[in-house]
Design a protein around this motif. Sequence first.
Motif, mmCIF file in Angstrom:
data_model
loop_
_atom_site.group_PDB
_atom_site.id
_atom_site.type_symbol
_atom_site.label_atom_id
_atom_site.label_comp_id
_atom_site.label_asym_id
_atom_site.label_seq_id
_atom_site.Cartn_x
_atom_site.Cartn_y
_atom_site.Cartn_z
ATOM 1 N N TRP A 139 6.689 9.173 -3.598
ATOM 2 C CA TRP A 139 6.723 8.099 -2.600
ATOM 3 C C TRP A 139 6.090 8.561 -1.293
ATOM 4 O O TRP A 139 5.386 7.781 -0.624
ATOM 5 C CB TRP A 139 8.154 7.657 -2.356
ATOM 6 N N GLY A 162 2.295 8.768 -1.741
ATOM 7 C CA GLY A 162 1.785 7.398 -1.855
ATOM 8 C C GLY A 162 1.794 6.675 -0.528
ATOM 9 O O GLY A 162 0.867 5.913 -0.215
ATOM 10 N N CYS A 163 2.819 6.927 0.278
ATOM 11 C CA CYS A 163 2.903 6.289 1.597
ATOM 12 C C CYS A 163 1.708 6.656 2.459
ATOM 13 O O CYS A 163 1.104 5.792 3.099
ATOM 14 C CB CYS A 163 4.214 6.718 2.270
ATOM 15 N N LEU A 167 -1.743 5.087 0.820
ATOM 16 C CA LEU A 167 -1.836 3.633 0.919
ATOM 17 C C LEU A 167 -1.714 3.164 2.365
ATOM 18 O O LEU A 167 -2.284 2.134 2.737
ATOM 19 C CB LEU A 167 -0.753 2.988 0.049
ATOM 20 N N TYR A 194 2.987 -2.516 3.335
ATOM 21 C CA TYR A 194 3.519 -1.863 2.139
ATOM 22 C C TYR A 194 3.292 -0.361 2.205
ATOM 23 O O TYR A 194 4.221 0.443 2.010
ATOM 24 C CB TYR A 194 2.868 -2.442 0.883
ATOM 25 N N GLY A 195 2.055 0.037 2.474
ATOM 26 C CA GLY A 195 1.733 1.454 2.442
ATOM 27 C C GLY A 195 2.425 2.255 3.516
ATOM 28 O O GLY A 195 3.011 3.315 3.248
ATOM 29 N N LEU A 225 6.875 1.836 2.024
ATOM 30 C CA LEU A 225 6.936 3.055 1.225
ATOM 31 C C LEU A 225 7.696 4.174 1.926
ATOM 32 O O LEU A 225 8.369 4.979 1.266
ATOM 33 C CB LEU A 225 5.527 3.520 0.856
ATOM 34 N N TRP A 262 4.056 3.193 -9.298
ATOM 35 C CA TRP A 262 2.702 2.855 -9.739
ATOM 36 C C TRP A 262 2.551 1.351 -10.001
ATOM 37 O O TRP A 262 1.517 0.760 -9.654
ATOM 38 C CB TRP A 262 2.340 3.656 -10.984
ATOM 39 N N SER A 273 2.458 -0.388 -6.639
ATOM 40 C CA SER A 273 1.225 -0.069 -5.918
ATOM 41 C C SER A 273 0.017 -0.746 -6.546
ATOM 42 O O SER A 273 -0.864 -1.257 -5.830
ATOM 43 C CB SER A 273 1.033 1.450 -5.863
#
Length: 486
Positions: A310, A313-314, A317, A353-354, A358, A390, A393
């Motif tokens: 996470w 990914g944060c 994104l 979101y990113g 997240l 995933w 995302s």
Amino acid sequence: MSNTTFTLKYKSQAVAKPYFIAALGLFVGQIIFGLVMGVQYIYGDFLFPHIPFNVARMVHTNLLIVWLLFGFMGAAYYLVPEEAETELYSPGLALLMFWIFLVAGAATILGYLLVPYARLAELTGNDLLMTMGREFLEQPLPTKVGIVIVALAMLFNLSMTYLKGRKTTVTTILMIGLWGLALMFLFSFYNPHDLVRDKMYWWFVVHLWVEGVWELILASLLAYVLIKTTGADREVVDKWIYVIMATALFSGILGTAHHYYFIGLPGYWHLVGNIFSSLEPIPFFLLTLFAYRMVQRRRRDHANQAAVVWALGCTVLGFLGAGIWGFLHTLSWVNYYSHGTQLTASHGHLAFYGAYALVVICLISYAMPTLRGRVANSRASQTVEIWSFWIMSVGMGVITLALTLAGAVQIYLQRFPTDGAMAFMAAQDQIVFFYWVRLFGGVAFLIGLVLYLASFFIGGEPVEGNWYGRRGGVMPGVAQRVRHGE
């Protein structure tokens, strides 16, 4: 891992748990209303007159703000006692503010859904102090006052905890961000009759939250999780965080000018906006470099690998959504054509979101197992959790690309022609296909979110991580430290 149970270092950290649960519940509500809007873009009379589009949109965006605030508060209540090495000043006050905020938020959403907005304004004293009617700040006056009370109580609680304990860079930056969040919200009470001044001060709340003080909260939460999961050296982390904070504030404060292009302010704001908005991707790029550097040079393989996913990914994104997609239409000569199109919506969805959704999920992913008496969830649970990342995302990626292409077509049909430009609703008819794609992406996103919630209920033996030295090899005497998440 063995059956050794995990005990929180400070009992008062447990007050974070209801905040996290409420945040996730409101997150689900936000996505459901987003799907309602997605259908209404295709079939305009869907659920009309019970839930008109403007009401669904109001609920969707307000739930976004409220669930993120619940997440930030829960994260702060979990993080600050551990960083300060002392119990929270008043756990009872934190729980009282939780219920006040939850009841006020639920009552506000019900008011949106059950009472016509004009009537709601009359019933809640908008004639005494006009604060309603502006996007994202539609909350009735009593709700705004309640938000201020909850925020001040939280800041008092956390500040007293911070002052009596250890001071770290993580908590210092977090407290600056939270105080900034509360102070910027006060501009929501100022609603001048002059439309130009109204929009200028409105951006003080909206922009200086998401592209200012919220970035400080984001950086501090990420730093905390990465320290805990990688064993990163705090001195190294501190240097990164101060650089990220400086670039975020330097670019973000004057970057507000990219909202001033076409609202009636002097033309020099175009130059200011173009320059400083171009710098706004830098702090997000630095966050990405920071996170990957900490993971690559980790001295520890923490049991909770889902939280690391996470976190990474944060940053990626967040950089794509807030940095790249924001830059796509931030320059004035581009924004002249793109402003208010679906290109703006694509940036907003991926950036929120990113960067913020997240980071809240990342903190919950790290903290919730400890609040339930374990260092980390089982491998099966974490596998489902990573799959949920995933799926969500990819779903958000589909939404973003669909809205980006819809915005490009909309600009071509509606904004470019000097003669015979297509009318707004006629242009909407031409991009319905992209709305269908966006709706499918939203359904996938909801499936991913449901999977994430399901991962909390998957049993199995929790896994155990190891602490590694710089040259490899398990350092002696660390098994107990791993069990207790140190």
